[in-house]
Design a protein around this motif. Structure first.
Motif, mmCIF file in Angstrom:
data_model
loop_
_atom_site.group_PDB
_atom_site.id
_atom_site.type_symbol
_atom_site.label_atom_id
_atom_site.label_comp_id
_atom_site.label_asym_id
_atom_site.label_seq_id
_atom_site.Cartn_x
_atom_site.Cartn_y
_atom_site.Cartn_z
ATOM 1 N N SER A 17 48.058 46.160 41.214
ATOM 2 C CA SER A 17 46.122 45.051 41.217
ATOM 3 C C SER A 17 46.367 44.426 40.084
ATOM 4 C CB SER A 17 45.347 46.164 41.289
ATOM 5 O OG SER A 17 45.297 46.885 42.586
ATOM 6 N N SER A 26 46.782 40.625 40.780
ATOM 7 C CA SER A 26 46.065 39.756 41.749
ATOM 8 C C SER A 26 45.009 39.897 41.408
ATOM 9 C CB SER A 26 45.088 41.175 43.572
ATOM 10 O OG SER A 26 44.503 41.794 42.645
ATOM 11 N N ARG A 27 44.419 40.945 40.196
ATOM 12 C CA ARG A 27 43.548 40.596 38.881
ATOM 13 C C ARG A 27 44.111 39.264 37.956
ATOM 14 N NH1 ARG A 27 44.094 46.643 37.529
ATOM 15 N NH2 ARG A 27 43.319 47.131 39.240
ATOM 16 N N PHE A 29 43.556 36.109 39.400
ATOM 17 C CA PHE A 29 41.816 35.930 39.765
ATOM 18 C C PHE A 29 41.320 35.319 38.339
ATOM 19 C CE2 PHE A 29 41.792 38.108 44.081
ATOM 20 C CZ PHE A 29 40.802 36.937 44.582
ATOM 21 N N PHE A 86 40.971 37.498 35.970
ATOM 22 C CA PHE A 86 40.056 37.754 35.424
ATOM 23 C C PHE A 86 41.100 38.840 33.991
ATOM 24 C CE2 PHE A 86 38.818 40.586 39.407
ATOM 25 C CZ PHE A 86 38.027 39.358 39.517
ATOM 26 N N ARG A 100 37.984 30.021 42.794
ATOM 27 C CA ARG A 100 37.142 31.641 43.774
ATOM 28 C C ARG A 100 36.764 30.283 45.088
ATOM 29 N NH1 ARG A 100 35.955 35.879 41.589
ATOM 30 N NH2 ARG A 100 36.585 35.631 40.078
ATOM 31 N N MET A 106 39.276 36.918 49.290
ATOM 32 C CA MET A 106 39.499 38.625 49.304
ATOM 33 C C MET A 106 39.161 39.010 50.182
ATOM 34 S SD MET A 106 40.763 40.591 46.374
ATOM 35 C CE MET A 106 40.715 41.953 46.757
ATOM 36 N N ASP A 120 43.553 43.710 49.136
ATOM 37 C CA ASP A 120 44.750 44.287 48.268
ATOM 38 C C ASP A 120 43.500 45.489 48.984
ATOM 39 O OD1 ASP A 120 45.439 46.542 46.090
ATOM 40 O OD2 ASP A 120 43.895 44.967 44.701
ATOM 41 N N THR A 149 43.263 49.759 45.960
ATOM 42 C CA THR A 149 41.882 49.996 45.657
ATOM 43 C C THR A 149 40.898 50.688 46.965
ATOM 44 O OG1 THR A 149 41.226 47.566 45.736
ATOM 45 C CG2 THR A 149 42.193 48.775 44.275
HETATM 46 P P1 ADP Z 1 39.446 49.079 40.260
HETATM 47 O O1 ADP Z 1 39.258 49.934 41.652
HETATM 48 O O2 ADP Z 1 41.140 49.004 40.478
HETATM 49 O O3 ADP Z 1 38.362 48.857 39.330
HETATM 50 P P2 ADP Z 1 37.749 46.769 40.987
HETATM 51 O O4 ADP Z 1 37.816 47.408 41.830
HETATM 52 O O5 ADP Z 1 37.310 46.740 40.188
HETATM 53 O O6 ADP Z 1 39.680 47.628 41.069
HETATM 54 O O7 ADP Z 1 39.364 45.128 42.417
HETATM 55 C C1 ADP Z 1 39.937 45.705 43.576
HETATM 56 C C2 ADP Z 1 40.754 44.527 43.431
HETATM 57 O O8 ADP Z 1 39.674 43.684 43.838
HETATM 58 C C3 ADP Z 1 41.599 43.786 41.966
HETATM 59 O O9 ADP Z 1 42.514 43.623 42.438
HETATM 60 C C4 ADP Z 1 40.830 42.603 41.846
HETATM 61 O O10 ADP Z 1 41.909 41.605 41.614
HETATM 62 C C5 ADP Z 1 39.854 42.018 43.889
HETATM 63 N N1 ADP Z 1 38.311 42.053 43.317
HETATM 64 C C6 ADP Z 1 37.704 41.958 42.591
HETATM 65 N N2 ADP Z 1 36.214 41.620 42.324
HETATM 66 C C7 ADP Z 1 37.107 40.486 43.109
HETATM 67 C C8 ADP Z 1 35.801 39.506 43.491
HETATM 68 N N3 ADP Z 1 34.592 39.337 43.061
HETATM 69 N N4 ADP Z 1 36.050 38.971 43.885
HETATM 70 C C9 ADP Z 1 37.538 38.598 44.005
HETATM 71 N N5 ADP Z 1 38.947 39.775 44.250
HETATM 72 C C10 ADP Z 1 38.077 40.598 44.027
#
Ligand code: ADP
Ligand code: ADP
Length: 229
Positions: A44, A47-48, A51, A53, A77, A82, A165, A168
């Motif tokens: 994950s 992917s973060r 994006f 993050f 974006r 996603m 993803d 999660t």
């Molecule tokens: P975790 O459950 O591990 O804390 P998140 O729920 O925050 O992770 O996010 C899950 C995945 O979804 C992350 O890997 C992130 O890349 C993606 N993600 C989260 N929020 C967004 C968003 N607003 N836009 C695009 N992708 C997102």
């Protein structure tokens, strides 16, 4: 368009604990690459980073040859979509829910997206729980059907790059078949990065990358990896 490249990407949330120790791969435009590996492997995190993050401490991530560090957040974006695994629907028609993100889309475009996601038969319905003054009751959608609404929304928005993803997600509410069907639908003709637990859900990926202890342990087609086991 939509080629994604990770170039020797290093990343640590805290300096003493590196998560990615030099990851390089390319997702060619229109292809599907799956990242699999044990829990905590850093799937994950990939992917973060895509994006933005977080930023890699070393190495680069590029889309169509352009470092994402130079791309404006709003363009990023628009370029990367996603599909969330747990879709919460807005308290309005399925059509409204599909249009979210592109409200100006024509009815023909909305219908085409709904047809591809196989939810065209209830496009005018309201989700369960929708309350009106006359006590109208909505339609009860399964987890898989709700995900199809999210898929139709993504198809309508049409980002060139897609991230799925699964790592999660609340996997229990989806069958493997539902996840696979969803994947096949949205990834068609799009650059797709799938983050998955299980090799069995990513059979159709063009390449599978196995991540372990911050490095790429193995890579190849589903058949090649199974043969190596
Ligand atoms: P975790 O459950 O591990 O804390 P998140 O729920 O925050 O992770 O996010 C899950 C995945 O979804 C992350 O890997 C992130 O890349 C993606 N993600 C989260 N929020 C967004 C968003 N607003 N836009 C695009 N992708 C997102
Ligand atoms: P995977 O998706 O492969 O299960 P993640 O990329 O979510 O793994 O996480 C990789 C490692 O990084 C895990 O050990 C996790 O505990 C750690 N980690 C994730 N997010 C953070 C954070 N915000 N701060 C510190 N460590 C984190």
């Amino acid at each position: 368009a939509g080629e994604v490249t990770f170039e020797d990407v290093h990343f640590a949330y805290i300096p003493e604990r590196p998560i990615l120790k030099g990851i390089s791969f390319t997702v060619p435009a229109g292809k599907t690459i799956a990242i699999v590996g044990p829990s905590g492997a850093g799937k994950s995190t990939i992917s973060r980073l895509l994006f933005r993050f977080y930023e890699p401490q070393k190495g680069r991530i590029l889309i169509d040859g352009q470092p994402i560090a130079d791309v404006q957040q709003v363009s990023l974006r628009a370029a990367i979509g996603m599909v969330p695994q747990d879709t919460v629907l807005f308290n309005d028609t399925i059509e409204y829910n599909i249009r979210y993100g592109r409200p100006e889309a024509s009815m023909a475009e909305v219908e085409e997206a709904a047809r591809l996601a196989q939810i065209d038969r209830f496009i005018k319905s309201l989700p369960e729980g929708y309350a009106t003054s006359v006590g109208e009751r909505g339609l009860k959608l399964s987890g898989g059907e709700k995900q199809r609404v999210a898929i139709a929304r993504t198809i309508l928005k049409g980002p060139p790059v897609l991230v799925l993803d699964e790592a999660t997600s609340a996997l229990d509410s989806f069958t493997e078949k539902e996840i696979q069907d969803a994947l096949d639908l949205v990834s068609r003709g799009r650059t797709t990065l799938v983050i998955a637990h299980r090799l069995s859900t990513v059979i159709n990926a063009d390449e599978i990358i196995v991540l372990d202890k911050g490095l790429i342990a193995e890579r190849g087609s589903h058949a090649t990896l199974l043969a190596a086991e």
